[in-house]
Scaffold this motif. Structure first.
Motif, PDB file in Angstrom:
ATOM      1  N   THR A 192      62.905  40.742  31.916  1.00 35.86           N
ATOM      2  CA  THR A 192      63.264  39.347  32.154  1.00 35.86           C
ATOM      3  C   THR A 192      62.455  38.455  31.218  1.00 35.86           C
ATOM      4  OG1 THR A 192      63.778  39.780  34.473  1.00 35.86           O
ATOM      5  CG2 THR A 192      63.298  37.496  33.880  1.00 35.86           C
ATOM      6  N   LEU A 193      63.099  37.473  30.631  1.00 34.05           N
ATOM      7  CA  LEU A 193      62.409  36.510  29.771  1.00 34.05           C
ATOM      8  C   LEU A 193      61.926  35.344  30.612  1.00 34.05           C
ATOM      9  CD1 LEU A 193      64.687  36.456  26.597  1.00 34.05           C
ATOM     10  CD2 LEU A 193      62.500  37.615  26.909  1.00 34.05           C
ATOM     11  N   LEU A 194      60.655  34.993  30.421  1.00 34.52           N
ATOM     12  CA  LEU A 194      60.025  33.900  31.151  1.00 34.52           C
ATOM     13  C   LEU A 194      59.503  32.869  30.166  1.00 34.52           C
ATOM     14  CD1 LEU A 194      57.851  36.018  33.625  1.00 34.52           C
ATOM     15  CD2 LEU A 194      60.083  34.997  34.078  1.00 34.52           C
ATOM     16  N   MET A 195      59.736  31.609  30.453  1.00 38.01           N
ATOM     17  CA  MET A 195      59.178  30.515  29.666  1.00 38.01           C
ATOM     18  C   MET A 195      57.956  30.002  30.415  1.00 38.01           C
ATOM     19  SD  MET A 195      62.668  28.672  28.295  1.00 38.01           S
ATOM     20  CE  MET A 195      62.913  27.795  29.781  1.00 38.01           C
ATOM     21  N   PHE A 196      56.798  29.995  29.751  1.00 39.61           N
ATOM     22  CA  PHE A 196      55.534  29.620  30.376  1.00 39.61           C
ATOM     23  C   PHE A 196      55.075  28.242  29.925  1.00 39.61           C
ATOM     24  CE2 PHE A 196      55.362  34.172  30.838  1.00 39.61           C
ATOM     25  CZ  PHE A 196      54.781  34.336  32.089  1.00 39.61           C
ATOM     26  N   GLN A 197      54.297  27.605  30.780  1.00 40.23           N
ATOM     27  CA  GLN A 197      53.510  26.425  30.454  1.00 40.23           C
ATOM     28  C   GLN A 197      52.086  26.749  30.881  1.00 40.23           C
ATOM     29  OE1 GLN A 197      55.381  23.215  32.600  1.00 40.23           O
ATOM     30  NE2 GLN A 197      56.855  22.861  30.970  1.00 40.23           N
ATOM     31  N   ILE A 198      51.203  26.879  29.895  1.00 39.39           N
ATOM     32  CA  ILE A 198      49.819  27.255  30.144  1.00 39.39           C
ATOM     33  C   ILE A 198      48.924  26.153  29.584  1.00 39.39           C
ATOM     34  CG2 ILE A 198      48.049  29.014  29.788  1.00 39.39           C
ATOM     35  CD1 ILE A 198      50.397  30.926  28.965  1.00 39.39           C
TER      36      ILE A 198
ATOM     37  N   ARG B 133      58.228  38.438  27.835  1.00 42.95           N
ATOM     38  CA  ARG B 133      59.117  39.440  28.422  1.00 42.95           C
ATOM     39  C   ARG B 133      58.307  40.278  29.397  1.00 42.95           C
ATOM     40  NH1 ARG B 133      59.987  44.728  27.451  1.00 42.95           N
ATOM     41  NH2 ARG B 133      58.620  44.712  25.642  1.00 42.95           N
ATOM     42  N   VAL B 134      58.848  40.475  30.604  1.00 43.33           N
ATOM     43  CA  VAL B 134      58.174  41.304  31.604  1.00 43.33           C
ATOM     44  C   VAL B 134      58.220  42.751  31.125  1.00 43.33           C
ATOM     45  CG1 VAL B 134      58.185  42.110  33.991  1.00 43.33           C
ATOM     46  CG2 VAL B 134      58.765  39.721  33.481  1.00 43.33           C
ATOM     47  N   CYS B 135      57.044  43.320  30.848  1.00 46.52           N
ATOM     48  CA  CYS B 135      56.936  44.692  30.321  1.00 46.52           C
ATOM     49  C   CYS B 135      56.692  45.721  31.412  1.00 46.52           C
ATOM     50  CB  CYS B 135      55.790  44.789  29.326  1.00 46.52           C
ATOM     51  SG  CYS B 135      56.040  43.835  27.853  1.00 46.52           S
ATOM     52  N   TRP B 136      55.997  45.325  32.465  1.00 44.57           N
ATOM     53  CA  TRP B 136      55.750  46.236  33.568  1.00 44.57           C
ATOM     54  C   TRP B 136      55.595  45.451  34.856  1.00 44.57           C
ATOM     55  CZ3 TRP B 136      51.107  45.223  35.840  1.00 44.57           C
ATOM     56  CH2 TRP B 136      50.072  44.734  35.047  1.00 44.57           C
ATOM     57  N   VAL B 137      55.909  46.124  35.962  1.00 48.52           N
ATOM     58  CA  VAL B 137      55.789  45.559  37.303  1.00 48.52           C
ATOM     59  C   VAL B 137      55.177  46.628  38.197  1.00 48.52           C
ATOM     60  CG1 VAL B 137      57.001  44.574  39.284  1.00 48.52           C
ATOM     61  CG2 VAL B 137      57.937  44.252  36.986  1.00 48.52           C
ATOM     62  N   ASN B 138      54.165  46.250  38.973  1.00 48.59           N
ATOM     63  CA  ASN B 138      53.548  47.157  39.944  1.00 48.59           C
ATOM     64  C   ASN B 138      53.491  46.473  41.299  1.00 48.59           C
ATOM     65  OD1 ASN B 138      52.932  49.224  38.098  1.00 48.59           O
ATOM     66  ND2 ASN B 138      51.045  48.181  37.492  1.00 48.59           N
ATOM     67  N   ASN B 139      53.732  47.231  42.360  1.00 51.38           N
ATOM     68  CA  ASN B 139      53.511  46.713  43.710  1.00 51.38           C
ATOM     69  C   ASN B 139      52.014  46.639  43.951  1.00 51.38           C
ATOM     70  OD1 ASN B 139      56.237  46.787  44.103  1.00 51.38           O
ATOM     71  ND2 ASN B 139      56.208  48.451  45.580  1.00 51.38           N
ATOM     72  N   VAL B 140      51.579  45.560  44.573  1.00 50.02           N
ATOM     73  CA  VAL B 140      50.190  45.460  44.990  1.00 50.02           C
ATOM     74  C   VAL B 140      50.091  46.219  46.314  1.00 50.02           C
ATOM     75  CG1 VAL B 140      48.347  43.894  45.712  1.00 50.02           C
ATOM     76  CG2 VAL B 140      49.875  43.240  43.834  1.00 50.02           C
ATOM     77  N   PRO B 141      49.202  47.221  46.393  1.00 45.74           N
ATOM     78  CA  PRO B 141      49.123  48.037  47.611  1.00 45.74           C
ATOM     79  C   PRO B 141      48.894  47.205  48.874  1.00 45.74           C
ATOM     80  CG  PRO B 141      47.784  48.984  45.866  1.00 45.74           C
ATOM     81  CD  PRO B 141      48.243  47.636  45.381  1.00 45.74           C
TER      82      PRO B 141
END
Length: 117
Positions: A58-64, A76-84
């Motif tokens: 997924t492409l995300l537009m950020f404001q930092i 671009r979201v490269c990886w996703v992990n569940n938080v235990p």
């Protein structure tokens, strides 16, 4: 504090800083912005934890906000992990579009926060 992380998908080493700062992001094509807090940050990407699921690629537009200067990369979201033991997710984002002057500014900020290896 500067740390060296190994990106498991491409085996490149990146200098990142622990940076717990608020960011705003928008899924490309959506109207609304959501907020998150970064876990770490580099000139090549960031990671953050959130309770909303976002799928890979997924492409995300950020404001930092970095030292009172707004940086607006697209990542671009490269990886996703569940938080235990929670309903939260941790995301790794690679910046795919960054204005060159903003990238230099962000790189200088990361170096200033932790020095170089």
């Amino acid at each position: 504090m500067l740390e060296k992380y190994l990106n498991p998908s491409n085996k490149r080493c990146l200098n990142r800083i622990k940076a717990h700062q608020a960011v705003r992001y928008q899924i490309r094509g959506n109207q609304s912005f959501d907020s998150a807090v970064t876990d770490d940050l580099s000139c090549a990407g960031l990671s953050f934890t959130n309770d909303k699921f976002i799928s890979l690629d997924t492409l995300l537009m950020f404001q930092i906000n970095v030292l009172s200067r707004m940086i607006s990369p697209i990542g671009r979201v490269c990886w996703v992990n569940n938080v235990p033991f929670s309903d939260r997710f941790r995301y790794g984002v690679q910046f795919v579009e960054v204005d060159p002057s903003q990238k230099r500014y962000l790189s200088d900020y990361v170096d200033m926060q932790g020095g170089k290896f």
